[in-house]
Structures are given as structure tokens and as C-alpha cells.
Scaffold this active site. Sequence first.
Site, short mmCIF file in Angstrom:
data_model
loop_
_atom_site.label_atom_id
_atom_site.label_comp_id
_atom_site.label_asym_id
_atom_site.label_seq_id
_atom_site.Cartn_x
_atom_site.Cartn_y
_atom_site.Cartn_z
N ASP A 38 0.65 -1.34 -0.09
CA ASP A 38 0.29 -0.09 0.08
C ASP A 38 0.75 1.45 -0.19
OD1 ASP A 38 -2.28 0.82 0.83
OD2 ASP A 38 -1.44 2.06 1.73
N HIS A 179 -5.32 4.87 6.53
CA HIS A 179 -4.61 5.93 5.32
C HIS A 179 -3.54 5.76 6.00
CE1 HIS A 179 -8.47 6.85 2.51
NE2 HIS A 179 -8.51 7.17 3.55
#
Length: 595
Positions: A38, A179
Amino acid sequence: MTAEGTAGAGVGPGARGVQGTLDDLGTPLAEVTFVVVDLETTGGSPAESAITEIGAVKVRGGEPLGEFATLVDPGAPIPPFITVLTGITQQMVTAAPRIEAVLPAFLEFARGCVLVAHNARFDVGFLRAACSAGGYAWPSFPVVDTADLARRVLTRDEVPNCRLGTLARHFRAGTEPCHRALADARATVDVLHGLIERIGSYGVHSLEEMRAFAKTPTPEQQRKRHLADGMPSAPGVYLFEDARGEVLYVGKSGDLRTRVRSYFTASETRRRVREMVGLAERVRPIVCATALEAEVRELRLIAEHKPRYNRRSKFPERALWLKLTVGETFPRLSIVRECRDDEGVYLGPFGSTRLAEEARAALHEAVPLRQCTQRLTPRLIEQGRARTCALGEIGRCGASCEGREPPEAYLRHVETARGVMEGDVRPVVAAAQVRIDRLAAELRYEEAAAQRDRLAAFVRAAARGQRLAALARCRQLVGARPGFGGGWELAVVRYGRLAGTGTIPPGAHVWPYVDAVVATSETVFPGPGPAGSATAEEMECVLRWLDGPGARLVEVDGTWSCPVHGAESLREWLDRAYAPVEPEDGGRRAGRPLR
């Protein structure tokens, strides 16, 4: 059953059964080493943004083998909204390594593995761009996208969408996405394992089967391929309709036949579109003379029908404008949803309330208009019944509510604001530049960047409004552009609205075709304010067409121009202000303001 009966192809008299090898079965998923990755970035495009964090987890057979995590110095200021979203500040990445130093270590960590990401196109796109910029060859990683897999196996009844946070909750992941790269990668690992369990019920047990499974058309897509039969190979608009005739989706294409067919193939993986195809019972084509006509028709049909499966352009009436009010002794700046045929001055349109408020704040910084919303009259002031605020005490307005600034003096501010909104943006730019320079000198870079963003919102809206207003003032504009197969495409625009289109065959005399298109074009009356007689999106389609290569003006009835000191002249400044900043000293770049 005999061995001969199960051998498959090649069975016949005297044939013998053949036992398949393990290679025929592919690589069992339990033996595959996955690297789940990610990224956090400064934006959505690898061409304009940079990586700020990489997180990755290596797993095999459901067991973690290792983790990789590092912040990355993007080499440019981190936008404030990215900091709010991720929590990654400029100070956090100041001492972090650059991507060219991080990339070799990550590629070694992932060597020989299968790359997994949620919405893999985004993460892989940034990694490939970083490899290209750093001179590294991109390894041929097999890639698995958990978003694609989820769209394939999960129904709307199970999850409302396929966002990572939604899937993590559905599969009860041990880590909540937030996030931040490593946390999101850990959550994606649990989502991957949950999806592998689900696809096992479909007979998917190998890596090769899993990669093919996500791209297989659904049974509904396969069953409804006949809806594309009879589509013309021509530019136009297509409407997916259900059994009751309700429009589900509107799209456009330069080749209707090819585009509509793609909805029933493996290349279409969007979950919403696959769902829409399941409801559709017919596809209605509308052939258009030119690609511009198709683009404009699409916008108008979406605004008219508001199809449930279209995401954009459904509500043009929700556009916002900044208005300098009229009919008041002390006019003010107000955010409104429509332009009226009055003497008000309008700036916009804006796509969101936040952008409108930022532009208004930039204008208030340059011109001390009152910011209260009450209807202020001399009588109300004389009677002492006007509500007062603290802005007058700190010099942000003239305190007209207390009678300290008479209407005649206030009118000068109004005229300045009117001049700014109608074309001369220099007062707002100058005022903002003073603040940005002061904050930068005090090393308050994030505040300087916020001021820059506020100014940019104003400049973009002013530039957009001035372009649209110039087109909307023209009673008639006839333009021509070279056609793809030779000849010319024609467009007749009246008060900003596309009134007619046509084509001129190669080698034909031009004027008879021009006269015919003009004579058969729609009658259009001027609209209120700078909005013209069309939506902002339609006018921007026309302007892009007129800016295209080879475009020519055949006729202009009106004045088509932008102000000399208007916001359009600051486009280059905007590009520089938001371009990546190369380090001058190999060190700190925190939040450098525009230069």
C-alpha cells in the site's frame, strides 16, 4: 468409470488414460508468496504527484513472513488535505529517504513474489513511474487486485461498496485501515485471505485460476451480449434502459458498436457497471454527426434523466456562484446556486462549497467588504438595531453596522470588488502574495501553502468564469475543425450553447454546408448573468473543441475575449505554484509557497 472414460481429449478405441501432472494444476495458493503493498502519495496521478510512504507485508500460506515500511520524502510540499487525510506532515518526511533510495530495497523485498494491492492500478502505477524515473527496469510481477476480486464474489447485500475499510470490517480484519501504508497493507492481507476462502467455493485453488477469475465476465454479462447487436459503428450516445424504460446509464463513444460490446466482456470489471448490465434490457443508440455533438448530448441526457449509474454531471443545477449582492445599501458576497437576470456580479461556477468559501475568503482579504449576512440598512444602523461583530475591531471591515463607515465610503470597496470579479484580479493576487511572503519568511510553510490554495481557488474560478462569460456573450460563433477522415467538422454556438453541428466532405465547397448548418441550428436566447444559455460543462466542452488542433473561426458575432488583467493570465503561475519543487540544497523543502 474406467480410466479411459476420464482421460478427456484423445479418448477412442485403444486409447489409454493419461494422468495430469501437478504443473497442469497451476501453483496452489497455499504455496504462493504474496507481497501485499500500500502507498500513500501527495495526489492521484503519478505524473503530478509523489510517494510519501510505502508499507508492505509478505505472506505465504496465511502466515506473515516479513514487513517493509518507510516514509518517503516526496521532494515537494504535501498538500494540506493530504496531511489531514493521512496524518503525514511535511516535518515527518523531511529526514526521510527519497524514493530512489527506497525503491531498490522494496524491489528486493518483493522479488519473486506476487504483488497484491487494493485498487492495484493506483499503487502499481506509482511504483512503475518511480522505476522509470529512477532508471530501474520494472520486474514482471504477477499482480492481484483485491478490489477486482471483491467485486466478483461479493454482492450488494453483503457490502455496500468495495472500499478497503468496508471490506476490512466485513472480513473482521485485525487492523483497521487508516490511510497509513503499513496499517492499510495489514488490513489488505486479512481481506485477501477472506477473499481466497470465498473463491475456493468457485473451484479456484491456484494462482493462475485466481488471476483469471477476477477478469471473467459475469453470467449476466455473458447472457446479455445480444444487447450490443445492431449497434452502428459511428459516433454517438448510448442509453442503457431497464424493462420499464427507465434510463440506467448514459455514455458516449466515437464508435458505438465497439464501446457497447465492451460492457459484456472481461475488460469491464467495475462493480456498478456489472450490476447495471444485470438490470438492463435494451441499449438505445443515438447517432451524432460529430464527437462534440455526442459529448454535449451525453451531458444533456444525464442532466435530464439523472441515471442512477452515472456518477458525474447529474446535477448541473447544483453549481455554486459567488455573488456581489444588489439592492442593498451595503452589498456583500453571497454564495448562491443560480445566476439571475439582475445587476449582480457573479464569480464561478464552483464545484463545492469549500472552494466557493476559499475564493470568498481570498476576496475578503483584499477588499474589506462586510462579512455578516444581515440585511443592513441606514435606518437599522440609526436605530442601533444592527448586529455587530468583532471584525470591525480588528480592521477586517469598516464596521458599517456601527455607523463608522458611511455608504459613500463603503461604495468604493464595492466598486473594487466589482472590478475584481469582472476582470482585474490584481488586487486579490497582490494581497495574497504579501501574506504568503510574510508566512514563508517566518518559516510557516504550511500556513503559506494554505493561503496559496485559497488564492488558487479564487484564480481558477475567476479564470473559468471569464472564459465562460466571454463565450456566453457571443450571439453566434461558427467554428470548424479538421475531421478524422478528412473534410471538416462544423459547430454553431449561440450564447454558449451548442446549437448545431455538421460535417463538410473532403474537397467540397465550404460555404453551402456552413449556411445549411447555420440555417438549421437551434434558436437560442441569452441566459442570465455569465452562465449563458448552457451549463458550464457544456460550454467547457465547446471551448476544448475550439482549442483543439487545426480549429478555425468561421464567424463570430459578438466580442470573444478575456480581460487583459484577468485570471486567465495567471495559468502559468498556477502551474508553477503546484509543480514539484526540486531541492536546492538537498534538504528541507517543507511547504514552500508559490514562486
